[in-house]
Write a protein that holds these residues in place. Structure first.
Motif, PDB file in Angstrom:
ATOM      1  N   LEU A  52      35.400  40.852  22.122  1.00 11.92           N
ATOM      2  CA  LEU A  52      35.335  42.283  22.399  1.00 11.92           C
ATOM      3  C   LEU A  52      34.001  42.843  21.943  1.00 11.92           C
ATOM      4  O   LEU A  52      33.688  44.002  22.162  1.00 11.92           O
ATOM      5  N   GLN A  73      37.922  37.825  28.588  1.00 12.72           N
ATOM      6  CA  GLN A  73      38.822  37.275  29.599  1.00 12.72           C
ATOM      7  C   GLN A  73      38.769  35.754  29.653  1.00 12.72           C
ATOM      8  O   GLN A  73      39.749  35.105  30.011  1.00 12.72           O
ATOM      9  N   PHE A  87      51.545  48.353  26.796  1.00 18.10           N
ATOM     10  CA  PHE A  87      51.269  49.180  27.965  1.00 18.10           C
ATOM     11  C   PHE A  87      52.435  50.172  28.108  1.00 18.10           C
ATOM     12  O   PHE A  87      53.558  49.765  28.406  1.00 18.10           O
ATOM     13  N   VAL A 102      48.262  38.110  35.685  1.00 16.92           N
ATOM     14  CA  VAL A 102      46.814  37.952  35.746  1.00 16.92           C
ATOM     15  C   VAL A 102      46.449  36.503  36.076  1.00 16.92           C
ATOM     16  O   VAL A 102      45.478  36.241  36.773  1.00 16.92           O
TER      17      VAL A 102
ATOM     18  N   GLN B 166      41.567  46.763  25.331  1.00 19.90           N
ATOM     19  CA  GLN B 166      41.045  45.516  24.767  1.00 19.90           C
ATOM     20  C   GLN B 166      42.075  44.400  24.878  1.00 19.90           C
ATOM     21  O   GLN B 166      41.738  43.253  25.190  1.00 19.90           O
ATOM     22  N   ALA B 168      44.390  44.185  27.137  1.00 17.97           N
ATOM     23  CA  ALA B 168      44.455  43.793  28.554  1.00 17.97           C
ATOM     24  C   ALA B 168      43.339  42.801  28.888  1.00 17.97           C
ATOM     25  O   ALA B 168      43.570  41.791  29.548  1.00 17.97           O
ATOM     26  N   TRP B 169      42.130  43.075  28.392  1.00 17.82           N
ATOM     27  CA  TRP B 169      41.022  42.133  28.647  1.00 17.82           C
ATOM     28  C   TRP B 169      41.322  40.785  28.024  1.00 17.82           C
ATOM     29  O   TRP B 169      41.098  39.737  28.625  1.00 17.82           O
ATOM     30  N   GLY B 172      43.303  38.503  29.861  1.00 19.31           N
ATOM     31  CA  GLY B 172      42.671  37.921  31.038  1.00 19.31           C
ATOM     32  C   GLY B 172      42.392  38.906  32.159  1.00 19.31           C
ATOM     33  O   GLY B 172      41.854  38.522  33.194  1.00 19.31           O
ATOM     34  N   ALA B 173      42.761  40.172  31.968  1.00 23.14           N
ATOM     35  CA  ALA B 173      42.575  41.151  33.044  1.00 23.14           C
ATOM     36  C   ALA B 173      41.117  41.605  33.094  1.00 23.14           C
ATOM     37  O   ALA B 173      40.527  41.902  32.059  1.00 23.14           O
ATOM     38  N   SER B 174      40.556  41.665  34.302  1.00 18.19           N
ATOM     39  CA  SER B 174      39.182  42.140  34.455  1.00 18.19           C
ATOM     40  C   SER B 174      39.128  43.635  34.143  1.00 18.19           C
ATOM     41  O   SER B 174      40.157  44.299  34.046  1.00 18.19           O
ATOM     42  N   TRP B 175      37.895  44.135  33.992  1.00 16.21           N
ATOM     43  CA  TRP B 175      37.744  45.562  33.711  1.00 16.21           C
ATOM     44  C   TRP B 175      38.370  46.385  34.825  1.00 16.21           C
ATOM     45  O   TRP B 175      39.089  47.337  34.581  1.00 16.21           O
ATOM     46  N   TYR B 177      40.694  45.536  37.070  1.00 20.99           N
ATOM     47  CA  TYR B 177      42.150  45.382  37.084  1.00 20.99           C
ATOM     48  C   TYR B 177      42.786  46.249  35.986  1.00 20.99           C
ATOM     49  O   TYR B 177      43.818  46.885  36.184  1.00 20.99           O
TER      50      TYR B 177
END
Ligand SMILES: Nc1ncnc2c1ncn2[C@@H]1O[C@H](COP(=O)(O)OP(=O)(O)O)[C@@H](O)[C@H]1O
Ligand SMILES: [Mg+2]
Lengths: 324, 268
Positions: A52, A73, A87, A102, B166, B168-169, B172-175, B177
């Motif tokens: 990050l 990622q 979420f 994903v 953060q 989510a990233w 594996g999720a792209s920015w 997505y």
């Protein structure tokens, strides 16, 4: 499952070095805790490993692969924060399905994988709820399930139990440890709670001002701290003068008490006796000494000394650890 | 906040009521007048009819203005929504230097006197050959509404825990997505509110439009010009329609934000 290796990792924010030349090796399947006071750079270090954030200098390896320049990622890391970070618009099941979606895993396979993860954190039956309908402890279990469901290479936990009350925290510590052992996943946990660090980890890394103070097994760090900071941060520390002007550490459990006037002990007076259940903690003023009171933790058997009583205090030379 | 002596409180209440009356009465007067059967503006209206609405809808010039206003407001509000949201995201989440300076730059159209903005846009658009064009009008309205969008979206993004993104990233999720599947579903009420504010902001705009629209008429610009020529009751019909549109839009915003529990934070 992978090992983690940090080599000279440094992160500067202007003049502040939030991480200062940190080296660390975490073996495959090991549980290591980063322990340090607030602002010591624990979160910074974790976010560098998670991708990050980019280090100012140094390299980061996961499973032998240099990931220093890799995005978050690309690192295949399970991440859990103190604030749960679920979420909010998704159900429990949808939260856990997210990393699978994903990865283009869908349908019945994904569903059974997600339910399996929820079962591991003992949340089966709650998959239709929204995060807002769960308690703090349950929300953190969802976050944990979401972080392990895709079989990450490593697990990073930033004060995961920090928002929970004491009893629940202790319960979840046990479960977390069991889960980690079951999965055998390499785990790095961050906390400022020394009890948590001592009870959960295979090894502890103590951090202060971004600098590594010591990396050691819990008992070793507790009894043989590398310096004064570690000695004081890991629990109550009695500092006693040694020959040659050096200082030695004696932990309260290693201090022995006997009735006053008996040979073989230093005469002392009880300033305070604090009853803690299984133990009694005494604050003792050594006669003729100007130094800080000595603290002793003695198992409670029948009778306790009262404040004002005279006692004899002693410890073994083998229980003294010289500190700098 | 509303402490102080009873006397101050009474003064405050009185001022408030006077203010409300001052703002409210013209609105209340204009509505019945728009349904008047009289040839000129009279109050109270002698009897009711829809003739001024017929005059409005039957006049191709008014319909042209309506079409221009709608088109400009639609395109400019969507553009402002996109640009303003991205800017708000960058300013709230970014760590680069000069953020305050950048924010000041984006917010300027809201702070600088409108007349100055109008002159600046006049000169600027003239230079690039867009003065008096529909494209120029859209560019100007987009610029004017970016600050509104940034205000609404800035609050919404700041309130949204950055760690959720953060995570989510890390999963594996792209920015992109993450923005689409995680941010937007949670920020939808604020996005809608920002879009409505931008749409109304564009639809209502008259000062800048008068400077740069050239031969194009928007509804407010035409209203202003008609008023200068002669006081025509058609204006009251247009005004009533505009009031209706605004009230409906704001009601929609209120309902949606209240349902999301975001009303208090946005309208500070
Ligand atoms: N984005 C940032 N910008 C500037 N300074 C930061 C930033 N993040 C962390 N720091 C500083 O780095 C130090 C370590 O912070 P952090 O890693 O959050 O500590 P911890 O997690 O141990 O409480 C602190 O002095 C903090 O102020
Ligand atoms: Mg932290």
């Amino acid at each position: 499952m992978s090992d983690i290796r940090l080599e000279g990792v440094t992160k500067r924010y202007g003049p502040v070095a939030a991480a200062d030349d940190v080296d660390l090796s975490v073996a495959q399947g090991e549980f290591v805790t980063i322990l340090g006071p607030s602002g010591s750079g624990k979160t910074t270090l974790l976010s560098l490993i998670a991708g990050l954030n980019r280090p100012t200098a140094g390299r980061i390896f996961i499973g032998g692969r240099d990931v220093t320049e890799a995005t978050a990622q690309e690192r295949n890391i399970g991440l859990v924060f103190q604030s749960y970070a679920l979420f909010p618009h998704m159900t429990v099941l949808e939260n856990v399905l997210f990393p699978l979606g994903v990865r283009k895993i869908g349908g019945a396979a994904a569903r059974s994988q997600a339910l399996e993860a929820l079962k591991l954190v003992r949340l089966d039956g709650l998959e239709g709820r929204r995060p807002s309908q769960l308690s703090g402890g349950q929300q953190q279990r969802v976050a944990l399930a979401r972080a392990i469901v895709f079989k990450p290479d490593i697990l990073l936990l930033d004060e995961p139990l920090g928002a929970l009350d004491r009893k629940l925290r202790e319960e979840l510590q046990v479960e977390l440890k069991q889960l980690q052992r079951t999965l055998g996943v390499t785990t790095l946990l961050v906390t400022h709670d020394q009890e948590e660090a001592l009870s959960l980890s295979d090894r502890i890394m103590v951090l202060n001002h971004g600098k590594t103070q010591q990396v050691a097994a819990p008992a070793e760090a507790y009894l043989k701290p590398a310096n004064r900071f570690v000695a004081e941060f890991l629990g109550i520390a009695n500092f006693v003068g040694l020959d040659g002007g050096r200082t030695g550490l004696v932990r309260p459990e290693r201090v022995r008490l006997g009735p006053g006037g008996v040979n073989g002990g230093r005469p002392a007076r009880v300033i305070e006796a604090i009853y803690l259940g299984q133990m009694v903690r005494y604050h003792l003023a050594i006669e003729g000494s100007e130094g800080a009171p000595i603290v002793a933790a003695v198992p409670f058997v029948g009778r306790a000394w009262q404040a004002g009583e005279s006692v004899a205090v002693s410890w073994d030379a083998a229980d003294i650890w010289p500190v700098t | 906040m509303i402490g102080g002596s009873p006397w101050t409180r009474r003064l405050l209440a009185t001022t408030g009521v006077i203010g409300l009356v001052f703002l409210g009465v013209p609105i209340l007067v204009v509505i019945p007048m728009s349904f008047s059967s009289a040839k000129a503006l009279t109050f109270p209206p002698p009897s009711f009819s829809l003739r001024w609405y017929q005059a409005f809808f039957g006049d191709p010039r008014w319909m042209d203005a309506m079409w221009t206003s709608t088109l400009v407001a639609l395109v400019a509000s969507v553009a402002a929504l996109l640009l303003g949201s991205l800017a708000a995201y960058g300013l709230r989440r970014g760590t680069f230097g000069g953020r305050d300076w950048a924010e000041g730059n984006f917010m300027a159209p809201l702070i600088v006197p409108t007349i100055i903005v109008a002159i600046a846009l006049y000169l600027g658009l003239a230079k690039i050959g867009l003065l008096g064009s529909l494209a120029g009008l859209i560019v100007a309205h987009t610029l004017l509404n970016v600050p509104l969008v940034m205000m609404v979206m800035g609050v919404a993004i700041r309130e949204f825990d950055p760690r959720i993104e953060q995570v989510a990233w890390s999963l594996g999720a792209s920015w992109r997505y993450t923005v689409w599947k995680v941010m937007l579903p949670n920020l939808a009420p604020s996005v809608f509110a920002a879009w409505i504010f931008a749409f109304i902001g564009s639809f209502d705009e008259v000062i800048v439009t008068s400077f740069i629209a050239g031969k194009y008429d928007t509804v407010p610009k035409k209203m202003f010009n008609e008023l200068i020529l002669e006081v025509n009751p058609t204006i009251t019909a247009v005004a009533t329609l505009l009031i209706g549109l605004t009230v409906l839009a704001l009601a929609a915003v209120t309902v949606i934000l209240a349902r999301a529990g975001k009303l208090k934070q946005t309208i500070v």
